[in-house]
Scaffold this motif. Structure first.
Motif, short mmCIF file in Angstrom:
data_model
loop_
_atom_site.label_atom_id
_atom_site.label_comp_id
_atom_site.label_asym_id
_atom_site.label_seq_id
_atom_site.Cartn_x
_atom_site.Cartn_y
_atom_site.Cartn_z
N PHE A 42 46.85 55.03 32.18
CA PHE A 42 46.18 54.18 33.18
C PHE A 42 44.72 53.99 32.79
O PHE A 42 44.01 54.96 32.49
CB PHE A 42 46.25 54.81 34.57
N THR A 43 44.29 52.74 32.80
CA THR A 43 42.91 52.39 32.47
C THR A 43 42.30 51.61 33.61
O THR A 43 42.91 50.66 34.13
CB THR A 43 42.87 51.54 31.17
N LEU A 44 41.11 52.01 34.02
CA LEU A 44 40.37 51.34 35.08
C LEU A 44 39.09 50.76 34.49
O LEU A 44 38.27 51.49 33.94
CB LEU A 44 40.04 52.32 36.20
N THR A 45 38.93 49.44 34.62
CA THR A 45 37.75 48.78 34.08
C THR A 45 36.90 48.21 35.20
O THR A 45 37.40 47.96 36.30
CB THR A 45 38.18 47.65 33.11
N ASN A 46 35.63 48.03 34.93
CA ASN A 46 34.79 47.38 35.94
C ASN A 46 35.08 45.89 35.97
O ASN A 46 35.68 45.33 35.06
CB ASN A 46 33.30 47.64 35.67
N GLY A 47 34.68 45.24 37.07
CA GLY A 47 34.96 43.83 37.23
C GLY A 47 36.04 43.60 38.27
O GLY A 47 36.58 44.54 38.87
N GLY A 48 36.35 42.32 38.51
CA GLY A 48 37.33 41.93 39.49
C GLY A 48 38.67 41.60 38.87
O GLY A 48 38.93 41.91 37.70
N HIS A 49 39.52 40.93 39.65
CA HIS A 49 40.90 40.67 39.23
C HIS A 49 40.97 39.89 37.92
O HIS A 49 41.84 40.16 37.09
CB HIS A 49 41.61 39.90 40.34
N ASN A 50 40.09 38.91 37.76
CA ASN A 50 40.08 38.12 36.53
C ASN A 50 39.04 38.61 35.54
O ASN A 50 39.33 38.79 34.36
CB ASN A 50 39.84 36.64 36.85
N THR A 51 37.81 38.81 36.02
CA THR A 51 36.74 39.18 35.10
C THR A 51 36.98 40.54 34.45
O THR A 51 36.60 40.76 33.30
CB THR A 51 35.38 39.19 35.82
N GLY A 52 37.61 41.46 35.18
CA GLY A 52 37.89 42.77 34.60
C GLY A 52 38.90 42.69 33.47
O GLY A 52 38.80 43.42 32.48
N ILE A 53 39.88 41.82 33.62
CA ILE A 53 40.87 41.65 32.56
C ILE A 53 40.28 40.92 31.37
O ILE A 53 40.55 41.22 30.22
CB ILE A 53 42.12 40.91 33.10
N LEU A 54 39.39 39.95 31.64
CA LEU A 54 38.76 39.18 30.56
C LEU A 54 37.47 39.85 30.09
O LEU A 54 36.45 39.19 29.87
CB LEU A 54 38.45 37.76 31.05
N SER A 55 37.49 41.15 29.93
CA SER A 55 36.30 41.89 29.49
C SER A 55 36.33 42.02 27.97
O SER A 55 36.53 43.10 27.43
CB SER A 55 36.23 43.24 30.17
#
Length: 550
Positions: A464-477
């Motif tokens: 499991f990985t948790l990144t900063n950002g929102g639903h779209n911006t976090g995935i497009l990091s």
């Protein structure tokens, strides 16, 4: 005779569809029921009333408006604007206390009333009106009212687009020219999807191709946004052969498409095309609802002893809907029945109705700040690729959307082992391939603590990985851009479960994008690189295909 064919339900459906045009698709009955529950309990709670009376007196004391981003500008510090801001924030604090912590109220009703009160207060903020906003007044004096004239013109343009059901499109970003430009070919097409294969750029590739399943409520090119922000291009350049599904935008003729059809014509059709042999293997990736659909298909494959999935990666995807976050406020029996009646008239749910619910979750950022900027200050938001994609929404077929809401949101059937594929139930515990799951810290669509529950519901290794950002911006990091960080941890089948909060506290953040970590994980689950396989040269057209323009 089916429910849709009964005369009384046809009348109901027509009335509800007309009513829905004015309520944005929200059920008035659901709102009224929640309000009555809250109000009756408030009337029967003298201690709560006394507490609120005391709070009203306390709110007469000074509140620092600068702590709220809406009033952070120094212009709000002067009279009379400081008084208006303080009064508004006091009212906001009072209503927040009034709509929470009331014993006996159904928790879901409490959340609805609290949410509704917040929406009304956000709308009535003094920042939203020209005469009570010092920044707007200063701009109006400096431009002698030209900003208001421009704003009125922008409002008329947007209102006409709303009436014609044409969302504001970006004039600077075109699909196939500026967006979704990674070279590839459509290699399979049916009535629901096009399958795109991207052309490898490395001499050798991993023997397991990657299949990406995006959500059906969005155009696939969120994952191939621009040359610099393309997840598919990044994976391709890491030595993977990459495929992605492009969903058709359904119309009236697709009203009877079901969740079973989305499994069969979407995930299964793509897997059969990419890995036709029993010994063939591939990495499957799902984003948002595409991940939910992929998990359903993977559970069905595991049930049927189909071992073609080498791994499964779920990006901001829920499989347990018991805690769906604020989006769950829009999903109850009354609301779903209301939406079903609305969909009956067209055969699908309008894209702007779903988008409207998402905007309400962040109304200050996505609605009122834009009202101030566009219509009061007379400024148009600068176009950017993500905004252009966001305006390019899709419909949801009536039958499939109803099944999705009832089976997953209301019944939580997938998490409870009741969801059926091919007439038989599927269980997430049957999945044995390694899983990589990604959550984003400020996700309003798929709250990360809900995404985290995947580890509790499966009996396999889960990273499991948790990144900063929102639903779209976090995935497009993407690497090399932005102030990214992420946390990651690995849980084997035999390890004990920990809560999401404890996991967060124990797991230290790492600087940078999570993409390289995921690519390294995928490579570790893959075979040694081989020469790029020779695929049949039959192409049904170049990427991004034709369905993306629907």
């Amino acid at each position: 005779m089916s429910r849709a064919e009964r005369p009384e339900t046809r009348t109901d459906a027509g009335w509800h569809a007309m009513l829905g045009e004015f309520t944005g698709g929200l059920s008035p009955a659901a709102l009224i029921t929640a309000y009555v529950d809250w109000y009756i309990h408030l009337l029967a709670s003298p201690d709560k009333q006394s507490e609120l009376a005391g709070l009203a007196v306390e709110n007469l004391s000074e509140i620092d408006p600068a702590e709220d981003p809406r009033f952070a500008d120094p212009a709000w510090a002067g009279f009379p604007y400081n008084v208006m801001a303080q009064g508004f924030l006091g009212a906001q604090r009072w209503w927040d206390a009034a709509t929470t912590g009331l014993r006996g109220v159904d928790p879901k009703h409490e959340n609805i009333v609290h949410f509704a009160a917040r929406q009304w207060l956000d709308m009535l903020s003094p920042a939203n009106f020209a005469l009570t906003n010092p920044q707007v007044m200063a701009r109006t004096r400096a431009e002698r009212g030209e900003n208001l004239i421009r704003g009125a013109r922008y409002w008329i343009e947007d209102f006409n687009r709303l009436l014609s059901r044409q969302p504001r499109q970006s004039g600077h970003y075109k699909v196939g020219e500026d967006l979704a430009t990674t070279p590839g070919d459509v290699v399979m097409r049916n009535r629901l999807v096009e399958l795109i294969r991207y052309r490898p750029t490395t001499e050798r590739v991993r023997p397991e191709p990657i299949l990406i399943v995006p959500a059906w409520i969005m155009k696939f090119y969120i994952l191939d946004l621009t040359e610099e922000r393309s997840l598919v291009a990044y994976l391709r350049d890491q030595g993977f052969e990459v495929y992605i599904l492009s969903w058709k935008n359904p119309g009236e003729e697709d009203a009877e498409l079901s969740m079973q059809d989305y499994v069969d014509l979407g995930v299964r059709a793509a897997v059969d095309h990419i890995a036709p042999g029993k010994g063939d293997r591939l990495h499957a990736v799902g984003y948002c609802l595409g991940g939910t659909l992929l998990a359903i298909a993977a559970a069905a494959m595991a049930r049927d002893e189909d071992a073609r999935l080498a791994t499964m990666s779920l990006l901001a995807s829920q499989v347990d809907f018991s805690e769906p976050g604020e989006l769950g406020l829009f999903i109850n029996e009354s609301q779903v029945s209301f939406l079903e009646d609305m969909m009956q008239t067209r055969g699908y749910l309008e894209a702007d109705q779903m988008a409207g619910a998402f905007r309400l979750l962040r109304s200050n950022d996505l609605i009122w700040s834009r009202v101030i900027r566009h219509y009061l200050l007379g400024e148009r938001t600068q176009d950017n690729p993500l905004m252009a994609w966001n305006a390019d929404a899709t419909h949801m077929p009536a039958r499939m959307h109803s099944e999705y809401l009832r089976s997953l949101f209301l019944g939580n059937d997938l998490a409870k082992g009741r969801f059926e594929v091919d007439g038989a139930s599927v269980a997430l515990t049957d999945i044995r391939c390694p899983i990589y799951s990604v959550g984003t810290e400020t996700d309003h669509v798929s709250p990360w603590k809900s995404v985290f529950r995947l580890g509790l519901l499966t009996d396999t290794d889960v990273t499991f990985t948790l990144t900063n950002g929102g639903h779209n911006t976090g995935i497009l990091s993407e690497p090399g851009r932005g102030d990214w960080h992420f946390r990651t941890g690995h849980k084997t089948e035999a390890q004990r479960h920990v809560t999401a909060q404890k996991w967060f506290e124990r797991t230290k953040p790492q600087d940078g994008s999570w993409w390289p970590h995921w690519a390294k994980w995928l490579a570790a689950q893959s075979g040694a690189p081989v020469a790029v396989p020779v695929r049949p040269r039959k192409s049904l057209g170049s990427a991004p295909g034709t369905y993306v323009f629907g």
